[in-house]
Enzyme design. Structure first.
Site, PDB file in Angstrom:
ATOM      1  N   SER A   1      25.847   5.565 -72.321  1.00 54.15           N
ATOM      2  CA  SER A   1      25.105   6.731 -71.828  1.00 54.15           C
ATOM      3  C   SER A   1      25.166   7.818 -72.887  1.00 54.15           C
ATOM      4  O   SER A   1      26.251   8.234 -73.300  1.00 54.15           O
ATOM      5  CB  SER A   1      25.717   7.232 -70.518  1.00 54.15           C
ATOM      6  OG  SER A   1      25.027   8.362 -70.044  1.00 54.15           O
TER       7      SER A   1
ATOM      8  N   LYS B   1      21.257   4.198 -72.377  1.00 57.34           N
ATOM      9  CA  LYS B   1      20.800   5.094 -71.312  1.00 57.34           C
ATOM     10  C   LYS B   1      20.750   6.500 -71.878  1.00 57.34           C
ATOM     11  O   LYS B   1      21.735   6.985 -72.428  1.00 57.34           O
ATOM     12  CB  LYS B   1      21.742   5.046 -70.103  1.00 57.34           C
ATOM     13  CG  LYS B   1      21.316   6.014 -69.000  1.00 57.34           C
ATOM     14  CD  LYS B   1      22.080   5.794 -67.691  1.00 57.34           C
ATOM     15  CE  LYS B   1      23.390   6.529 -67.657  1.00 57.34           C
ATOM     16  NZ  LYS B   1      24.003   6.480 -66.306  1.00 57.34           N
TER      17      LYS B   1
ATOM     18  N   LYS C   1      20.091  10.525 -71.114  1.00 56.13           N
ATOM     19  CA  LYS C   1      19.941  11.615 -70.158  1.00 56.13           C
ATOM     20  C   LYS C   1      18.656  12.371 -70.484  1.00 56.13           C
ATOM     21  O   LYS C   1      18.403  12.703 -71.654  1.00 56.13           O
ATOM     22  CB  LYS C   1      21.130  12.567 -70.239  1.00 56.13           C
ATOM     23  CG  LYS C   1      22.481  11.921 -69.934  1.00 56.13           C
ATOM     24  CD  LYS C   1      22.652  11.635 -68.464  1.00 56.13           C
ATOM     25  CE  LYS C   1      24.053  11.132 -68.156  1.00 56.13           C
ATOM     26  NZ  LYS C   1      24.260  10.892 -66.715  1.00 56.13           N
TER      27      LYS C   1
ATOM     28  N   ASP D   1      18.081   8.513 -67.431  1.00 56.06           N
ATOM     29  CA  ASP D   1      18.834   9.056 -66.292  1.00 56.06           C
ATOM     30  C   ASP D   1      18.465  10.526 -66.142  1.00 56.06           C
ATOM     31  O   ASP D   1      18.768  11.346 -67.003  1.00 56.06           O
ATOM     32  CB  ASP D   1      20.333   8.900 -66.520  1.00 56.06           C
ATOM     33  CG  ASP D   1      21.159   9.368 -65.330  1.00 56.06           C
ATOM     34  OD1 ASP D   1      20.571   9.736 -64.300  1.00 56.06           O
ATOM     35  OD2 ASP D   1      22.405   9.372 -65.434  1.00 56.06           O
TER      36      ASP D   1
ATOM     37  N   GLU E   1      16.642   6.497 -63.566  1.00 54.78           N
ATOM     38  CA  GLU E   1      17.705   6.722 -62.588  1.00 54.78           C
ATOM     39  C   GLU E   1      17.582   8.107 -61.959  1.00 54.78           C
ATOM     40  O   GLU E   1      17.498   9.111 -62.662  1.00 54.78           O
ATOM     41  CB  GLU E   1      19.065   6.573 -63.276  1.00 54.78           C
ATOM     42  CG  GLU E   1      20.238   6.606 -62.324  1.00 54.78           C
ATOM     43  CD  GLU E   1      21.560   6.389 -63.041  1.00 54.78           C
ATOM     44  OE1 GLU E   1      22.597   6.411 -62.370  1.00 54.78           O
ATOM     45  OE2 GLU E   1      21.558   6.191 -64.284  1.00 54.78           O
TER      46      GLU E   1
ATOM     47  N   ASP F   1      20.957   6.807 -57.417  1.00 55.53           N
ATOM     48  CA  ASP F   1      22.377   7.071 -57.677  1.00 55.53           C
ATOM     49  C   ASP F   1      22.881   8.031 -56.611  1.00 55.53           C
ATOM     50  O   ASP F   1      23.398   7.629 -55.569  1.00 55.53           O
ATOM     51  CB  ASP F   1      22.515   7.638 -59.091  1.00 55.53           C
ATOM     52  CG  ASP F   1      23.947   8.002 -59.479  1.00 55.53           C
ATOM     53  OD1 ASP F   1      24.853   7.920 -58.637  1.00 55.53           O
ATOM     54  OD2 ASP F   1      24.163   8.391 -60.645  1.00 55.53           O
TER      55      ASP F   1
ATOM     56  N   LYS G   1      28.778   3.420 -57.500  1.00 49.43           N
ATOM     57  CA  LYS G   1      29.954   4.155 -57.952  1.00 49.43           C
ATOM     58  C   LYS G   1      30.927   4.210 -56.777  1.00 49.43           C
ATOM     59  O   LYS G   1      30.591   4.795 -55.739  1.00 49.43           O
ATOM     60  CB  LYS G   1      29.589   5.567 -58.408  1.00 49.43           C
ATOM     61  CG  LYS G   1      28.735   5.603 -59.669  1.00 49.43           C
ATOM     62  CD  LYS G   1      28.347   7.029 -60.039  1.00 49.43           C
ATOM     63  CE  LYS G   1      27.466   7.048 -61.300  1.00 49.43           C
ATOM     64  NZ  LYS G   1      26.970   8.410 -61.598  1.00 49.43           N
TER      65      LYS G   1
ATOM     66  N   GLY H   1      29.253   5.140 -64.084  1.00 50.19           N
ATOM     67  CA  GLY H   1      30.531   5.727 -64.473  1.00 50.19           C
ATOM     68  C   GLY H   1      30.568   7.213 -64.200  1.00 50.19           C
ATOM     69  O   GLY H   1      29.535   7.881 -64.116  1.00 50.19           O
TER      70      GLY H   1
END
Length: 375
Positions: free
Chosen positions: A138, A164, A166, A191, A216, A241, A265, A293
């Site tokens: 990430s 991934k 952000k 994400d 995401e 998520d 998660k 995570g």
């Protein structure tokens, strides 16, 4: 029976700041839970609540309060009335609404204790089958395209199996397109951490041509209905998520078509027991799963890897090597790649033996020991 619970507040420096739609993090603040049984066995787990209530409504302070003042007294009373097992532990505090991360910390410590007492690995206890886990990385929002591409290139050289990124409405298509142009075959996902609204739909539709694995949580953290409308128009799969707090939420999301993928998660779901139920329902509705995570310490990463061993986990995990995040992890040996991009599921019979307690003491800023017999 459980004799005592020790919980500590830890402050652990990060190797580099992580920038997301929620802000910038330079230090990992965590609660470490230690359950001690009458037999001398110890179960250890981590509470993943953050310093501020920006991911969910929980924070380190609220989790500390709920564990001390609500969960432990119920645990003490519950075990005096009946014999507790991991799968049914949460029944004794079923009257408590929310506070899933606080609940998960105690519940997972109980599973870890059970693993030690029964000399069986966590992965085996929950029905895990995978021994090697593909790992993705990430990457936070970067200051420039050049820095972003250098970071991606380094990650791929290190063996990561998925990137991934952000994103936010101010930084989405351009950085993703830059990655796709330079690395056309990379497994890539975005994400959004709830940074968009449904009136951003045209902007999100622009991401459809970038061959993303998934987007995401693009919309509100507590939404499913708007996600269903967005998913109906997007070719790219939506992964939920923050919107998923229980196995029932997965069923609801599947019923209305809010997503095709769910990020598991354990802290957000309330522990291992709810992870198992979520896994079962997701398989029933053909929802793809992977383990996200929360910048966990090595303790949380060991437990996440056990979860990654479940058969329905089909996408690379965010649970990577711990030395990427921390200047010094709290394990004796940090979690490292078995081979590039691959972590091995450690067949731990309780994680206490892996913990470097001197390092834990050095990072501890607050500590409380509760004798359950006195509650």
């Amino acid at each position: 029976m459980i004799a005592s619970c020790t919980f500590r507040r830890l402050e652990i420096p990060l190797v580099e700041p992580m920038r997301t739609a929620y802000g910038e993090h330079r230090v990992k603040t965590a609660i470490l839970i230690e359950l001690q049984s009458d037999s001398g066995a110890m179960g250890v787990a981590e509470c993943v609540a953050m310093r501020e209530p920006t991911y969910t409504e929980e924070s380190v302070a609220t989790a500390w309060h709920v564990i001390r003042d609500h969960l432990l007294p119920r645990l003490a009373r519950g075990q005096r009335l009946k014999t507790l097992e991991p799968g049914t532990l949460t029944e004794i505090w079923s009257d408590i609404r929310g506070n899933k991360m606080a609940q998960a910390a105690v519940e997972m410590a109980f599973w870890d204790l059970w693993s030690m007492e029964h000399d069986t690995s966590m992965a085996k206890l929950i029905g895990g089958v995978h021994e090697e886990i593909d790992v993705g990385i990430s990457i936070g929002i970067q200051a420039s395209t050049e820095k972003l591409l250098m970071r991606v290139e380094r990650a791929l050289q290190e063996g990561y199996r998925r990137i991934k990124l952000k994103i936010s409405p101010e930084a989405d298509r351009a950085p993703l397109l830059a990655i796709r142009k330079v690395f056309p075959d990379v497994a890539l996902m975005a994400d959004a951490n709830s940074a968009y609204r449904l009136d951003h739909i045209d902007r999100l539709l622009e991401l459809d041509g970038l061959a993303l694995m998934m987007i995401e949580q693009p919309l509100a953290y507590d939404d499913m209905v708007d996600h269903a409308e967005l998913q109906a128009r997007l070719r790219t799969s939506i992964c939920l998520d923050e919107s998923i707090r229980s196995a029932e939420d997965v069923r609801r999301a599947a019923k209305i078509g809010a997503c095709r993928i769910v990020n598991i998660k354990p802290g957000r779901l309330g522990g291992i027991g709810e992870v198992i139920r979520t896994h079962q329902i997701a398989q029933q509705y053909k929802i793809g799963l992977w383990c996200g995570g929360m910048y966990e310490t090595g303790v949380g990463r060991l437990h996440n890897l056990a979860i990654c061993s479940l058969p329905g986990m089909v996408f690379p995990t965010d649970t990577g090597p711990s030395d990427r995040y921390f200047e010094r992890d709290i394990l004796k040996e940090p979690i490292r790649f078995e081979k590039p991009g691959i972590l091995r599921v450690r067949q731990t019979h309780g994680v206490a033996e892996w913990v470097d307690w001197e390092v834990v003491d050095a990072f501890t800023t607050d500590k409380l020991v509760v004798q359950l017999r006195e509650l």
